[in-house]
Design a protein around this motif. Sequence first.
Motif, PDB file in Angstrom:
ATOM      1  N   ARG A  28       0.697  -1.022  -0.300  1.00 51.85           N
ATOM      2  CA  ARG A  28       0.149  -0.011   0.269  1.00 51.85           C
ATOM      3  C   ARG A  28       0.890   1.151   0.483  1.00 51.85           C
ATOM      4  O   ARG A  28       0.445   2.473  -0.637  1.00 51.85           O
ATOM      5  CB  ARG A  28      -0.783   0.030   1.083  1.00 51.85           C
ATOM      6  CG  ARG A  28      -2.022  -1.546   1.435  1.00 51.85           C
ATOM      7  CD  ARG A  28      -3.106  -1.247   0.816  1.00 51.85           C
ATOM      8  NE  ARG A  28      -4.487   0.558   0.957  1.00 51.85           N
ATOM      9  CZ  ARG A  28      -5.032   0.347   1.591  1.00 51.85           C
ATOM     10  NH1 ARG A  28      -6.201  -0.880   1.783  1.00 51.85           N
ATOM     11  NH2 ARG A  28      -5.836   1.167   1.807  1.00 51.85           N
ATOM     12  N   HIS A 326     -15.265   2.347   8.008  1.00 55.60           N
ATOM     13  CA  HIS A 326     -13.983   1.733   8.197  1.00 55.60           C
ATOM     14  C   HIS A 326     -12.610   1.170   8.905  1.00 55.60           C
ATOM     15  O   HIS A 326     -11.833   0.828   8.579  1.00 55.60           O
ATOM     16  CB  HIS A 326     -13.229   3.879   7.495  1.00 55.60           C
ATOM     17  CG  HIS A 326     -13.618   4.323   6.315  1.00 55.60           C
ATOM     18  ND1 HIS A 326     -12.945   3.838   5.145  1.00 55.60           N
ATOM     19  CD2 HIS A 326     -14.499   4.682   5.755  1.00 55.60           C
ATOM     20  CE1 HIS A 326     -13.180   4.068   4.332  1.00 55.60           C
ATOM     21  NE2 HIS A 326     -14.522   4.919   4.626  1.00 55.60           N
ATOM     22  N   ASP A 329     -10.932  -1.171   8.454  1.00 55.94           N
ATOM     23  CA  ASP A 329      -9.509  -1.441   7.996  1.00 55.94           C
ATOM     24  C   ASP A 329      -8.528  -0.347   8.075  1.00 55.94           C
ATOM     25  O   ASP A 329      -7.176  -0.193   8.304  1.00 55.94           O
ATOM     26  CB  ASP A 329     -10.389  -0.135   6.184  1.00 55.94           C
ATOM     27  CG  ASP A 329      -9.034  -0.371   5.398  1.00 55.94           C
ATOM     28  OD1 ASP A 329      -7.999  -1.077   4.844  1.00 55.94           O
ATOM     29  OD2 ASP A 329      -8.038   0.595   4.873  1.00 55.94           O
ATOM     30  N   GLU A 332      -6.458  -2.453  10.399  1.00 53.90           N
ATOM     31  CA  GLU A 332      -5.595  -3.608   9.855  1.00 53.90           C
ATOM     32  C   GLU A 332      -4.494  -2.615   8.635  1.00 53.90           C
ATOM     33  O   GLU A 332      -3.227  -2.707   9.131  1.00 53.90           O
ATOM     34  CB  GLU A 332      -6.383  -3.110   8.199  1.00 53.90           C
ATOM     35  CG  GLU A 332      -6.231  -4.230   7.364  1.00 53.90           C
ATOM     36  CD  GLU A 332      -4.913  -5.466   7.441  1.00 53.90           C
ATOM     37  OE1 GLU A 332      -6.244  -6.264   8.208  1.00 53.90           O
ATOM     38  OE2 GLU A 332      -3.781  -6.340   7.514  1.00 53.90           O
ATOM     39  N   TYR A 345      -5.435   9.163   9.428  1.00 56.36           N
ATOM     40  CA  TYR A 345      -6.123   8.201   8.143  1.00 56.36           C
ATOM     41  C   TYR A 345      -7.113   8.466   7.351  1.00 56.36           C
ATOM     42  O   TYR A 345      -7.086   8.191   6.196  1.00 56.36           O
ATOM     43  CB  TYR A 345      -6.969   6.606   8.899  1.00 56.36           C
ATOM     44  CG  TYR A 345      -7.632   5.647   8.215  1.00 56.36           C
ATOM     45  CD1 TYR A 345      -7.224   4.638   7.509  1.00 56.36           C
ATOM     46  CD2 TYR A 345      -8.973   5.519   7.520  1.00 56.36           C
ATOM     47  CE1 TYR A 345      -7.687   3.945   6.673  1.00 56.36           C
ATOM     48  CE2 TYR A 345      -9.602   5.341   7.080  1.00 56.36           C
ATOM     49  CZ  TYR A 345      -8.885   3.904   6.380  1.00 56.36           C
ATOM     50  OH  TYR A 345      -9.693   2.593   5.555  1.00 56.36           O
ATOM     51  N   TRP A 485      -0.465   3.727   3.664  1.00 55.46           N
ATOM     52  CA  TRP A 485      -1.394   3.377   3.903  1.00 55.46           C
ATOM     53  C   TRP A 485      -2.361   3.302   2.634  1.00 55.46           C
ATOM     54  O   TRP A 485      -2.987   3.028   1.657  1.00 55.46           O
ATOM     55  CB  TRP A 485      -2.789   2.878   5.271  1.00 55.46           C
ATOM     56  CG  TRP A 485      -2.800   2.145   4.646  1.00 55.46           C
ATOM     57  CD1 TRP A 485      -5.173   1.842   4.775  1.00 55.46           C
ATOM     58  CD2 TRP A 485      -3.289   0.537   4.607  1.00 55.46           C
ATOM     59  NE1 TRP A 485      -4.841   0.854   4.835  1.00 55.46           N
ATOM     60  CE2 TRP A 485      -4.855   0.096   4.918  1.00 55.46           C
ATOM     61  CE3 TRP A 485      -2.090  -0.337   5.026  1.00 55.46           C
ATOM     62  CZ2 TRP A 485      -4.490  -2.157   5.355  1.00 55.46           C
ATOM     63  CZ3 TRP A 485      -2.153  -1.751   5.203  1.00 55.46           C
ATOM     64  CH2 TRP A 485      -3.874  -2.358   5.192  1.00 55.46           C
TER      65      TRP A 485
END
Lengths: 591, 372
Positions: A28, A326, A329, A332, A345, A485
């Motif tokens: 990513r 989200h 994610d 993650e 994020y 990410w």
Amino acid sequence: MCRIAGIYNAGSTNLEQDILLMRDSMHRGGPDDAGIFLHPEKPLALGHRRLAIIDLSAAGHQPMASAKGDTQIIFNGEIYNFQELRKELQSLGHVFTTKTDTEVILASYAEWGKNCFTRFNGMYALAIWDEPKSEIVLARDHAGMKPLYYYADNKVLFFASEVRAFKSLFPRWEGEGLWKPLFLLFGHLPEPFTTLKGVEMLPKGSWMSIHLPTMKRQKASFSSEGYATKINTREEALEAARDILPKAVKRHLIADAPVGLFLSGGIDSSLLTLLAAPILGDKLSTLSIQFDEAEYSEEIYQKMVIDITNAKHQAFRVNQSDFETHLPDILEAMDQPSIDAINTYFICMYARQCGLKAVLSGLGSDELFGGYPSFARFKNWQYLSYFPKGLSKLVERSSNMKLAKLSYERYHPMLSLYLMNRGLFTVASACELTGISIQKTEDALSRVKVPVNINYQSPNSNAAMEFDLYMKNQLLKDSDFMSMWHGIEVRVPFLDKELVSAINSVAPEIKFHSDIPKSLLIEAFSTLLPAEIWYRKKQGFTFPFASWLKKSDQLQPAGKNQQQVFKKFSSGKMHWSRYWAMKVAEMDKFS
Amino acid sequence: MKKKVLFYYLSAFSQTGGIEKFNRCFIKALDEIDPSSFDCSILSAYDHKKDSRYNQTVPFKGFNKKRWQSVLSVIKQSYKTDVLVLGHINLAIAGAVVKLLNPKCKVVMITHGIEVWKKLVFIKRWILRKSDVILSVSNYTKNQLVLRNKIDPKKIKIFPNTLDPQFKIPEVFEKPGYLLERYGLKKNTKVILTLSRLSSSEQEKGYDRVIAALPQIIKEVPDAVYVLAGKYDETEKKRITQLAALHHVSDKIILTGFVIDAEVSDHYLLADVFIMPSRKEGFGIVFLEAIACGAAVVGGNQDGTVDALKNGAFGSLINPGSISEISSTLIDILQSNEGKERKTNLQHQVIEQYHFSRYKERLLNSLSTYAN
């Protein structure tokens, strides 16, 4: 900005597959290109994933070999003064075939050896394979903006930009048994700790060389940063800020891909936007996040800056339902446990949607110019050092957290200062919640890297605490993994090497002595900043996180301990971060 | 019912300077406001007569330096006043008494520059906080008010200066022959100009540093001269002469002495570049006058000049303390031969934003807001 990984392992049965595993676990962070280098004879492999920002052509492919072919580099970050260095190197006879900063690093290394790191002004983590010396050199920038984790013993070496790369190579890599109590104390994992046993962060502003195959290691710090006073008058200090910050912003805007700015409406992001405006002209692009909850709205302040600069601004709304959607994610993306980072994020997700590749952030200013409440408290808290250490264990069990925090007094002054300001749980509670003994936790605490060679009575020690223990270990780490990410590079002009060095050399009584936080910065740029922006209660980059957390279906309390804490938190008697820390600490991915 | 406005100020005609320029325009604007909307009157602590070029209709009372009498008169008049506009922080005492005795009267305080860039004495801070509105000529002054005196920024409105309606705006940018002759200059001589009061007690305008930069400038632009225009006192003249000798530029400096109003525009026309690397400008209307006359301008980047030059859109902003920046910027400008088109364009922009009619509009809008 990219992702890097490397392996030296004679025991590997398939080195290529191993390096691909490590490298691609971080895909990513490097969506534009990828490459590996496999040594023809040695069990050495380097891997690189690229996020192209300077010289977008294939010329920027990595690993990159030097002109002579005897060194290989993998590099994550930016060298902002690479154009000046390039000219200097050209005058010394070096010939360049690309427009990349990577090639400049290779030439610098060829010319100046490991001394080249003192010349770089940038954010980076890199590895250079030096064939003639048969050694691999790892290095990290002066402020610790880019991460570089490594594991080294007398047989093997592994390194990578993220801890997840180690886990992807060996899913059963033994966990660091002491991370949980440390996390519940700090809200992040302080250096050198990670969630994996033996995996450490390379210290900021340092290099480490590993000779192959002897595995002999050498380490050295190349950062000359310190707080020795060189600027003694307010006029000189203002001059330094006025002179260097605009230059730093200009340096941080060097890119061949679209660069934007986070505009929260606070002092730092507003100032960066105002300084970037004349440089970017009609390419000035800003973005912000808005909430349904009106009390978090910073729109009027953002608008003030947009009106002055004519920035193309895009605002994105985030609400409880986005958070719920989200959340898996977000977890993650979280490479290492942290109580923060959710804001980064979302804003990076939207930056990507806006087509941006790099974004300037106001991070670092509060640490440099004294923006946090800890600076105002510092003087009074000095008296707490008279608190008898013998009593500290007595107050530790107090239900009054303010009183219980006095128990931190028995630790190193820097740790105590951090924990008094930002500690989540007392040592006793953290141990109780995680089942780790106090003895072991205290041993771990004694291994936490703290700023040294500093006068603990000086307000500079508070700056060093915020810089090294908070910003470096939490904010920079979070910013890195959350931005990468989404394939976004977060650039931090306030951590420009020249600026940090100048402002750290300002006498603390000039820099911090004011009832208006960051008054030096404000005064230096009072021709630019609208007063409404800085003369108000600090809001910064805050989220209505507490209310989302309370209502979240996915984050309901499990077990008696969590239920107790959740009850206190939801009745407003406890800060949300303590409950959130407990939820993060129990995540499977870190166990 | 018509609202009554009283403007109480120090001086507009008995002295010269930036604040006086502001006051004249303010009076002129009150004079031209439609009498059916506001009933205006003015009262001066220092002036003793009105100037009919600026005021034909508004009732005027001048106290000719009898300040205490003027204070008493304002207090008395305030009972019949809806909005009291105070032209200077030094009139705070009158504002304070009015606010105590007659709280219904709205108080508007005008702040200009250096006089409020410090922590003020209690009474002045008090009246600033009690004022209903504070007008600040620049964002810089506004910031200083907040930084030094903790005034709520929401209360401070930016109210910039204007080009004086009496100021002659030239249509053609040509160096006036009579001035070339007076100062012994050729048509193509490169002229650097500063127009300011040259006072031994106030040395903040930065012309010292321009003199220090001259040797370097002359190396690159040998026919450049520095015209220092404005009234000087003898001590300052002596100091400037010595400074010029020290830098071996005595033959490159022209001290004009006091410039009469009718010749101000012509002096700007004489200039290729106008410079004032000051650190203490509240706003710097002189820069706008110079641009309106086609001169390139250079100002300091640390005070209200930044507002006047619109963050550098109207002229070059430099570190006012840096002699090397002064010389390099002036050399660049003198060697660039800026086109007529750009000069005209800038002139139009300045006129558009700072024309007296805009100022009048702003004042009328403000008064309408405050009076209700």
